[in-house]
Design an enzyme around this catalytic site. Structure first.
Site, PDB file in Angstrom:
ATOM      1  N   SER A   1      37.180  -1.476  15.504  1.00  0.00           N
ATOM      2  CA  SER A   1      37.344  -2.919  15.610  1.00  0.00           C
ATOM      3  C   SER A   1      37.893  -3.288  16.977  1.00  0.00           C
ATOM      4  O   SER A   1      38.168  -2.422  17.799  1.00  0.00           O
ATOM      5  CB  SER A   1      38.283  -3.421  14.518  1.00  0.00           C
ATOM      6  N   LYS A   2      38.047  -4.583  17.193  1.00  0.00           N
ATOM      7  CA  LYS A   2      38.445  -5.074  18.525  1.00  0.00           C
ATOM      8  C   LYS A   2      39.655  -4.354  19.093  1.00  0.00           C
ATOM      9  O   LYS A   2      39.745  -4.121  20.296  1.00  0.00           O
ATOM     10  CB  LYS A   2      38.769  -6.578  18.499  1.00  0.00           C
ATOM     11  N   ARG A   3      40.583  -4.026  18.223  1.00  0.00           N
ATOM     12  CA  ARG A   3      41.807  -3.421  18.751  1.00  0.00           C
ATOM     13  C   ARG A   3      41.589  -2.015  19.318  1.00  0.00           C
ATOM     14  O   ARG A   3      42.493  -1.421  19.895  1.00  0.00           O
ATOM     15  CB  ARG A   3      42.903  -3.419  17.688  1.00  0.00           C
ATOM     16  N   HIS A   4      40.366  -1.474  19.148  1.00  0.00           N
ATOM     17  CA  HIS A   4      40.076  -0.175  19.753  1.00  0.00           C
ATOM     18  C   HIS A   4      39.526  -0.332  21.166  1.00  0.00           C
ATOM     19  O   HIS A   4      38.969   0.599  21.735  1.00  0.00           O
ATOM     20  CB  HIS A   4      39.071   0.597  18.898  1.00  0.00           C
ATOM     21  N   GLY A   5      39.663  -1.556  21.720  1.00  0.00           N
ATOM     22  CA  GLY A   5      39.128  -1.776  23.060  1.00  0.00           C
ATOM     23  C   GLY A   5      37.731  -2.329  22.970  1.00  0.00           C
ATOM     24  O   GLY A   5      37.410  -3.070  22.057  1.00  0.00           O
TER      25      GLY A   5
END
Length: 465
Positions: free
Chosen positions: A238-242
């Site tokens: 998801s977004k928080r993985h870059g």
RNA sequence: GGUCCCAUCGUCUAGUGGCCUAGGAUAUCGGCCUCUCACGCCGAAGACACGGGUUCGAGUCCCGUUGGGACUACCA
């Protein structure tokens, strides 16, 4: 044997991400391998979150990746009449019913059930009330409470679900728009989809969808659920993985063929082969070789593949791809021929177009600026003499090619009783400003006589001053 | 919590009961090449989660344990 028809149904609530791209790729490859038809369908039934921008972004990404479709894009919001028709059939046969429970009341129930450690499912309170249409009413599916539903998954094998675990899902919202689970089934039926290939986050939905097929008395498509792509913390990507958007990788200087190759090897394999052309992929792809376990997205291996494809391409084909990155650095335009020649020297040394554009700097500017440490170490007064000899030697060169340059250098070096390295590093700093660069003679060859002499003279000035 | 899925080097994977002393790739480390840096080449280290079965034989089949993940909406 009936022709194979697949579909990729993104919901336009955001950009095409890595996971969606791989699902699209697997569908596309499977279809192309079998000579079938690949349909693009936009699942925009979430009218609140769907946007035009997202649709465009998804289409752009598909195009960039070269995943072309044979039909569509279809939009679910333009197919409302079709859903209505099937809904009526369900209603008539008693497989669906109206429900007037409010979202607030449902939520309260859920919380209460959760608090008591019970399963939070719809309790069926409107099931047998025989309600008709009315404002704020939804239509629910009458789920069989007995028996088991079997999903014969092409990748995971048979999966059994106890129908008692399922509840009466909403088919049509109170605003008349169908929900995903209903629309997807009707679309797959009416578009004659033969193979549903999707992420395995959809597995829990599948038994409910199968029950709808059965209530409608239509044959089931084949299902294939591919494992998730996880981030490095092993959670769903998801977004928080870059960077997870496909187009973000384009902006980071990645090549589409590298992304395709990287993505296909996440979950699929063909023996020990790592590098695949698009043709090989179409030729070899099969669902049998898709693994069952989730895979972690590894940026390191991806960058290796990108570097590989950067090297594999012709320098000429890289010119138009690199130009936007060069323009972003405000370099003046240079002839394509010059750029291609420069690119060729950088291909084995850079991993992406951003890195390459940065490394192009000394080819693009009028005068280089020296890295202070490099200048201090190599542009020392004792090099003035060798540089002067070098300048004289290069000036007299008729043909400014790599071979002649090399002998010119060796001439000066041996005359002075030096090693090539002793002169090469200072010359490198003089020409590029840095101690790290492509081969000296390659650089000189690209830069040309005029620029080289100019930079060498500047260096002499610098050392003298 | 419930339902479901998954389990080979750090990571991606090969492996479909004997070919496994577990192979490849990447990343890491060392060497070679060399005008620097890369590329390339050679080499090293590194895994079958655990416990029970089944079998002459198990990474491969079965059960359990543990661990991880997904889902649990009038999102898709």
């Amino acid at each position: 044997m009936q022709p194979i028809i697949t579909r990729f149904p993104p919901s336009p609530t955001g950009f095409l991400h890595i996971g969606g791209a791989r699902t699209a790729l697997f569908n596309w490859l499977f279809t192309r391998h079998h000579g079938g038809r690949f349909i693009l369908r936009i699942e925009d039934t979430d009218v609140v979150r769907s946007t035009e921008d997202a649709i465009k972004a998804i289409l752009d990404a598909m195009e960039w990746l070269g995943l072309d479709w044979d039909e569509g894009p279809y939009f679910q919001t333009q197919r409302l009449a079709i859903y209505r028709e099937y809904l009526n059939r369900l209603l008539e046969r008693g497989h669906a019913y109206y429900c007037e429970c409010t979202p607030a009341a449902l939520e309260e129930h859920r919380q209460a059930a959760l608090a008591q450690g019970r399963k939070p499912k719809y309790d069926g309170r409107c099931r047998d009330r025989g309600l008709g249409p009315g404002p704020n009413r939804v239509i629910r599916f009458r789920c069989p409470q007995l028996g088991t539903t079997v999903l014969n998954d092409l990748i995971k094998g048979p999966i059994l679900f106890d129908n008692a675990e399922l509840d009466d899902l909403v088919l049509e919202r109170s605003d008349g728009i169908p929900t995903y689970n209903f629309a997807v089934v009707i679309d797959d039926i009416t578009m004659n989809i033969t193979h549903v290939i999707r992420g395995d986050d959809h597995v829990p939905n599948t038994p409910r969808q199968i029950l709808i097929y059965q209530a409608l008395d239509v044959p089931l498509p084949s299902f294939a659920h591919v494992p998730m792509i996880l981030g490095q913390d092993r959670a769903k990507l998801s977004k928080r993985h870059g960077a997870t958007s496909v187009m973000a990788y384009k902006e980071m200087g990645y090549l589409p063929e590298a992304l395709i190759n990287y993505l296909v090897r996440l979950g699929w394999s063909h023996g020990d082969q790592e590098i695949f052309s698009r043709e090989e992929l179409i030729q070899h792809f099969s669902l049998e070789n898709v693994g069952k376990s989730p895979s972690v997205f590894d940026p390191e291996k991806f960058i290796w593949l990108n570097a590989h494809y950067l090297r594999a391409r012709s320098a000429e084909s890289l010119v138009p791809l690199l130009e936007p990155f060069l323009a972003a650095r405000e370099h003046p335009k240079k002839p394509a021929e010059y750029l291609a020649k420069a690119i060729r020297t950088l291909q084995p040394r850079t991993h992406d177009l951003v890195e390459m554009a940065d490394a192009m700097n000394f080819y693009m500017v009028q005068d280089v600026s020296y890295d202070p440490a490099a200048a201090k170490k190599f542009l020392t007064p004792n090099m003035i003499e060798p540089f002067k000899k070098l300048i004289a030697s290069l000036e007299s060169l008729e043909l400014f090619n790599e071979a002649n340059l090399e002998s010119a250098f060796h001439g000066v070096v041996s005359e002075m009783g030096l090693k090539l390295g002793k002169v090469a590093q200072p010359a490198r700093v003089a020409l590029t400003g840095s101690t790290v660069s492509p081969g000296l003679f390659e650089i000189i060859d690209v830069l040309g006589k005029e620029a080289v002499l100019r930079r060498l003279r500047k260096a002499v000035e610098y050392m003298s001053g």
